[in-house]
Design a protein around this motif. Structure first.
Motif, short mmCIF file in Angstrom:
data_model
loop_
_atom_site.label_atom_id
_atom_site.label_comp_id
_atom_site.label_asym_id
_atom_site.label_seq_id
_atom_site.Cartn_x
_atom_site.Cartn_y
_atom_site.Cartn_z
N ALA A 356 19.70 16.06 21.91
CA ALA A 356 19.39 16.93 23.05
C ALA A 356 18.37 16.25 23.96
O ALA A 356 17.39 15.67 23.50
CB ALA A 356 18.86 18.26 22.55
N PHE A 357 18.63 16.31 25.28
CA PHE A 357 17.67 15.82 26.25
C PHE A 357 17.80 16.65 27.52
O PHE A 357 18.80 17.35 27.73
CB PHE A 357 17.87 14.33 26.55
CG PHE A 357 19.21 13.97 27.13
CD1 PHE A 357 19.47 14.10 28.50
CD2 PHE A 357 20.24 13.49 26.32
CE1 PHE A 357 20.71 13.76 29.04
CE2 PHE A 357 21.47 13.15 26.84
CZ PHE A 357 21.71 13.29 28.21
N ASP A 358 16.80 16.59 28.34
CA ASP A 358 16.78 17.34 29.59
C ASP A 358 17.61 16.60 30.63
O ASP A 358 17.21 15.53 31.10
CB ASP A 358 15.34 17.52 30.06
CG ASP A 358 15.23 18.38 31.32
OD1 ASP A 358 16.28 18.77 31.87
OD2 ASP A 358 14.09 18.63 31.75
N ARG A 359 18.74 17.17 30.99
CA ARG A 359 19.62 16.51 31.96
C ARG A 359 18.99 16.44 33.35
O ARG A 359 19.38 15.61 34.16
CB ARG A 359 20.97 17.23 32.04
CG ARG A 359 21.91 16.89 30.89
CD ARG A 359 23.24 17.61 31.04
NE ARG A 359 24.25 17.07 30.12
CZ ARG A 359 25.09 16.08 30.42
NH1 ARG A 359 25.00 15.51 31.63
NH2 ARG A 359 25.97 15.66 29.55
N ALA A 360 18.03 17.30 33.63
CA ALA A 360 17.40 17.30 34.95
C ALA A 360 16.30 16.25 35.06
O ALA A 360 15.78 16.01 36.16
CB ALA A 360 16.82 18.68 35.24
N PRO A 363 16.76 9.26 34.74
CA PRO A 363 16.55 8.40 33.59
C PRO A 363 15.17 7.69 33.63
O PRO A 363 14.57 7.63 34.70
CB PRO A 363 17.70 7.40 33.70
CG PRO A 363 18.02 7.36 35.18
CD PRO A 363 17.71 8.72 35.71
N PRO A 364 14.73 7.18 32.46
CA PRO A 364 15.45 7.20 31.18
C PRO A 364 15.43 8.58 30.52
O PRO A 364 14.49 9.35 30.71
CB PRO A 364 14.69 6.18 30.34
CG PRO A 364 13.30 6.23 30.89
CD PRO A 364 13.45 6.45 32.36
N ARG A 365 16.50 8.87 29.77
CA ARG A 365 16.59 10.13 29.05
C ARG A 365 15.71 10.07 27.81
O ARG A 365 15.66 9.04 27.11
CB ARG A 365 18.03 10.39 28.62
CG ARG A 365 19.04 10.26 29.75
CD ARG A 365 18.83 11.32 30.83
NE ARG A 365 19.94 11.33 31.78
CZ ARG A 365 19.99 12.08 32.88
NH1 ARG A 365 18.98 12.88 33.15
NH2 ARG A 365 21.04 12.04 33.67
N GLY A 393 27.44 21.38 23.23
CA GLY A 393 26.00 21.38 23.44
C GLY A 393 25.61 20.62 24.69
O GLY A 393 26.03 20.95 25.80
N ASN A 394 24.83 19.57 24.51
CA ASN A 394 24.39 18.76 25.64
C ASN A 394 25.50 17.90 26.21
O ASN A 394 25.36 17.31 27.27
CB ASN A 394 23.20 17.88 25.22
CG ASN A 394 22.41 17.36 26.40
OD1 ASN A 394 22.14 18.09 27.34
ND2 ASN A 394 22.04 16.10 26.34
N ARG A 395 26.60 17.76 25.47
CA ARG A 395 27.83 17.09 25.92
C ARG A 395 27.58 15.65 26.35
O ARG A 395 28.04 15.21 27.40
CB ARG A 395 28.47 17.90 27.05
CG ARG A 395 28.75 19.33 26.68
CD ARG A 395 29.17 20.16 27.87
NE ARG A 395 30.53 19.85 28.28
CZ ARG A 395 31.13 20.37 29.36
NH1 ARG A 395 30.45 21.20 30.14
NH2 ARG A 395 32.36 20.03 29.65
#
Length: 446
Positions: A356-360, A363-365, A393-395
């Motif tokens: 899981a990471f914040d897509r908003a 980068p970097p993630r 999920g985070n896909r």
């Protein structure tokens, strides 16, 4: 027809093995072929007496007398004690039916794969002979193996039998039909959930590159745990290593805590938690993230935040977008931040894992850790499944690693082995991981 299995999935070099086989031919013989860059004939048996026996139920030990669903007797499959090959490695037993005139069948010896007349097994060295140990996912092979009429993916399973599958039956990588044999992979026509589809590719690549590797199965890790891993620097798993017992996970976690390393060149890793009902039969007890510590704690990633590009319903290719290109994993690749590799090969899928990471952000993630991913996990590349219209999920598949204090690397996609021969970046990254965490090959090829 002839079908069979090796009762000991991993006999020692120079020891003995028990081959159990059922055939309607009056006699048969066995050829042992070592799997590397192709198949190499290692040994042949003399003619053995043929005897037929009925299929048993999937949860039965087919080497013992059993009882069918209507109370009918099921005689044990005949066993034949044979010398194990002298050279360690991965082997396929090819079974040839015969009569008084000689061979009457001619199995395909160009591939380890087959729906009958073949049996996969590992020959372990008498003593550790390498610093890298490669584990075949025997439990996953058998979870999808329909020998006896059903597998762990048939719902509901037949009444009157506790759900579970046995290791003592045809299949386990080859020599039987996997559950999703009709689930065609447009990028590789070999059947999924078989040795040839994922592990066979990796084993062949290791042989071509000159890596010195010992081999084992899930059962060895389950039974021998830390003692098995202690002599090795690096444990390697590839493709689809979905089924893990408590003993397996505990042993690998302790190996990493003691400074050993693990490389997961696969996806959907450590998804199902299993328990053994007896010495050879196991069953599911639930998903690791629901019935135990989340798999992320070991692998860094989870299928919950990756997903499945099943069949060919989402043909859009997904590759990995690079971040932290100055990391040692990328040495010699020529990749820079923002570059994408594996796109033409559709490297991400059929199943993949993510953190899981914040897509908003980025980068970097950076992992949020909300799914159990360790705080020290570094995301080195992201394969965005959402853009291709699939995922959970985070896909997003997240290739990366963490150290605790040994290093755990994940390629985060089942199809990583397929990229070894088609993507220079995949091959170079793989070599970097093996060379740094294990040891360089003896005589690397170009």
């Amino acid at each position: 027809m002839i079908r069979g299995y090796v009762e000991q999935p991993s006999p020692r070099a120079g020891g003995t093995l028990t081959l159990r086989a059922a055939t309607d031919a009056p006699r048969f013989r066995v050829e042992f072929h070592r799997c590397g860059d192709g198949l190499t004939l290692s040994a042949k048996s003399p003619w053995l007496p043929g005897a037929d026996a009925p299929p048993h139920l999937p949860a039965h030990d087919w080497g013992r007398d059993g009882t069918g669903p209507r109370g009918e007797p099921l005689p044990a499959w005949p066993g034949h004690e044979l010398p194990a090959p002298a050279e360690p490695g991965v082997y396929v037993a090819v079974l040839i039916e015969g009569d008084d005139d000689g061979d009457r069948t001619d199995p395909d010896r160009t591939t380890p794969d087959g729906r009958e007349a073949k049996a996969l097994f590992v020959v372990r060295p008498a003593a550790p002979s390498a610093r890298i140990l490669y584990k075949l996912p025997l439990f996953t092979y058998h979870a999808y193996n329909v020998s006896g009429g059903w597998c762990l993916y048939d719902h509901p399973q037949p009444p009157g039998d506790v759900p579970g599958v046995s290791l003592h039956r045809p299949g386990g990588g080859t020599g039987a039909t996997p559950y999703d044999v009709t689930n065609f992979d447009p990028y590789d026509p070999t059947p999924r959930q078989t040795f040839v589809h994922w592990d066979g590719r990796f084993v062949a690549w290791l042989a071509r590159r000159g890596y010195l590797v010992d081999y084992c199965t899930d059962l060895d890790l389950h039974r021998d745990g830390e003692e098995l891993l202690a002599p090795y620097r690096l444990l390697v798993s590839a493709g689809h290593d979905e089924y893990w017992s408590d003993a397996m996970r505990a042993a690998v976690s302790r190996h990493v805590a003691a400074g050993g390393s693990v490389a997961f060149f696969g996806g959907n890793t450590c998804w199902w938690r299993i328990a053994f009902r007896d010495a050879v039969t196991f069953e599911r007890t639930g998903f690791w993230h629901e019935h135990g510590p989340p798999e992320n704690g070991l692998t860094g990633v989870s299928f919950r935040n990756g997903g499945e590009r099943d069949r060919d319903e989402h043909p859009e290719p997904v590759g990995f977008r690079v971040q932290h290109a100055d990391h040692w994993v990328y040495a010699g690749t020529g990749l820079r931040d923002g570059d994408v590799f594996g796109l033409e090969e559709c490297l991400v899928g059929y199943e993949c894992d993510g953190a899981a990471f914040d897509r908003a952000a980025g980068p970097p993630r950076v992992p949020t850790g909300e799914d159990g991913t360790p705080a020290g996990f570094t995301i080195l590349a992201v394969g965005d499944c959402a853009a291709a219209g699939w995922g959970l999920g985070n896909r997003a598949a997240t290739m990366g690693l963490h150290s605790a204090p040994g290093t755990v690397f994940t390629g985060a996609t089942t199809d990583w082995p397929r990229g070894l021969d088609s993507s220079a970046a995949v091959a170079r990254i793989t070599a970097n991981v093996l060379d740094r965490l294990g040891e360089p090959p003896l005589s690397p090829s170009s």
